[in-house]
Structure formats: C-alpha cells, structure tokens
Motif scaffolding. Structure first.
Motif, PDB file in Angstrom:
ATOM      1  N   TRP A   3      40.359  35.820  42.477  1.00  0.00           N
ATOM      2  CA  TRP A   3      39.079  36.165  43.075  1.00  0.00           C
ATOM      3  C   TRP A   3      39.334  37.036  44.286  1.00  0.00           C
ATOM      4  N   ILE A   5      37.321  38.674  47.904  1.00  0.00           N
ATOM      5  CA  ILE A   5      36.181  38.730  48.803  1.00  0.00           C
ATOM      6  C   ILE A   5      36.006  40.193  49.185  1.00  0.00           C
ATOM      7  N   GLU A   7      33.219  43.377  50.752  1.00  0.00           N
ATOM      8  CA  GLU A   7      32.004  43.708  51.489  1.00  0.00           C
ATOM      9  C   GLU A   7      31.252  44.741  50.664  1.00  0.00           C
ATOM     10  N   LEU A   8      30.008  44.442  50.361  1.00  0.00           N
ATOM     11  CA  LEU A   8      29.177  45.338  49.569  1.00  0.00           C
ATOM     12  C   LEU A   8      28.627  46.454  50.444  1.00  0.00           C
ATOM     13  N   GLU A  12      26.537  42.922  52.809  1.00  0.00           N
ATOM     14  CA  GLU A  12      26.710  41.545  52.373  1.00  0.00           C
ATOM     15  C   GLU A  12      28.171  41.317  51.981  1.00  0.00           C
ATOM     16  N   ALA A  14      30.736  39.298  49.406  1.00  0.00           N
ATOM     17  CA  ALA A  14      30.629  38.723  48.067  1.00  0.00           C
ATOM     18  C   ALA A  14      31.976  38.226  47.568  1.00  0.00           C
ATOM     19  N   ARG A  16      33.968  37.806  43.944  1.00  0.00           N
ATOM     20  CA  ARG A  16      33.936  38.173  42.529  1.00  0.00           C
ATOM     21  C   ARG A  16      35.343  38.122  41.954  1.00  0.00           C
ATOM     22  N   ASP A  23      28.707  41.197  38.272  1.00  0.00           N
ATOM     23  CA  ASP A  23      27.998  40.671  39.429  1.00  0.00           C
ATOM     24  C   ASP A  23      28.865  39.623  40.123  1.00  0.00           C
ATOM     25  N   PRO A  24      28.791  39.563  41.445  1.00  0.00           N
ATOM     26  CA  PRO A  24      29.575  38.567  42.187  1.00  0.00           C
ATOM     27  C   PRO A  24      29.153  37.144  41.834  1.00  0.00           C
ATOM     28  N   LEU A  26      29.052  34.812  44.124  1.00  0.00           N
ATOM     29  CA  LEU A  26      28.144  34.477  45.215  1.00  0.00           C
ATOM     30  C   LEU A  26      28.125  35.605  46.224  1.00  0.00           C
ATOM     31  N   VAL A  27      27.041  35.624  46.997  1.00  0.00           N
ATOM     32  CA  VAL A  27      26.857  36.648  48.024  1.00  0.00           C
ATOM     33  C   VAL A  27      26.402  35.959  49.307  1.00  0.00           C
ATOM     34  N   ARG A  29      24.745  36.741  52.992  1.00  0.00           N
ATOM     35  CA  ARG A  29      24.043  37.742  53.794  1.00  0.00           C
ATOM     36  C   ARG A  29      23.845  37.186  55.192  1.00  0.00           C
TER      37      ARG A  29
END
Length: 77
Positions: A3, A5, A7-8, A12, A14, A16, A23-24, A26-27, A29
């Motif tokens: 996995w 971590i 930054e979008l 945010e 995330a 993934r 899609d991640p 979890l996100v 914010r």
C-alpha cells in the motif's frame, strides 16, 4: 500486496494499492484550519491515522480483542 500513502491533487491524503491506479481504499481530508495548524506535519498525522486504522482492522479480522477507548476520550460529531 503493498500500500502507499499519496497526496491527491486536491490536497487530500489517500491510501491505495501501490500497484494500482484504482480508487483509494480511504481518503483523509483536513479542514483549512487543520492544515494551518498542522503545516508540514499534516502527512505525518495522516500516516499515523492510517497506521492506527490498519492496526485495528487487522485485529478485527484476526478476531483479537481491540483496546476500546472510554467515551470521554474521543468526541464524535
């Protein structure tokens, strides 16, 4: 499975799969106020939040008892 971590683009944070652009899982914010208070440590805080969540999820999946917090330790709104 690994996995990551990330930054979008919208700021945010995330979690993934490292080998996927899906899609991640979890996100997180942060509000503008939280961003201002945390500054550069925002990603460290997100990493700690994700780590704690993964630990609890692992304990749940393995059937282990998890340490529960007293109601006065966490406020949920």
């Amino acid at each position: 499975m690994y996995w990551e971590i990330i930054e979008l683009a919208n700021g945010e944070v995330a979690l993934r799969r490292a080998d996927s652009n899906d899609d991640p899982l979890l996100v997180i914010r942060f509000s503008d106020e939280a961003k201002e208070r945390l500054k550069e440590q925002r990603l460290d805080v997100a990493r700690a939040m994700i780590s704690a969540g993964v630990q609890v999820a692992t304990e749940i999946e393995s059937g282990d008892d998890i340490d529960e917090l007293d109601d006065d330790e966490v406020m949920v709104h």
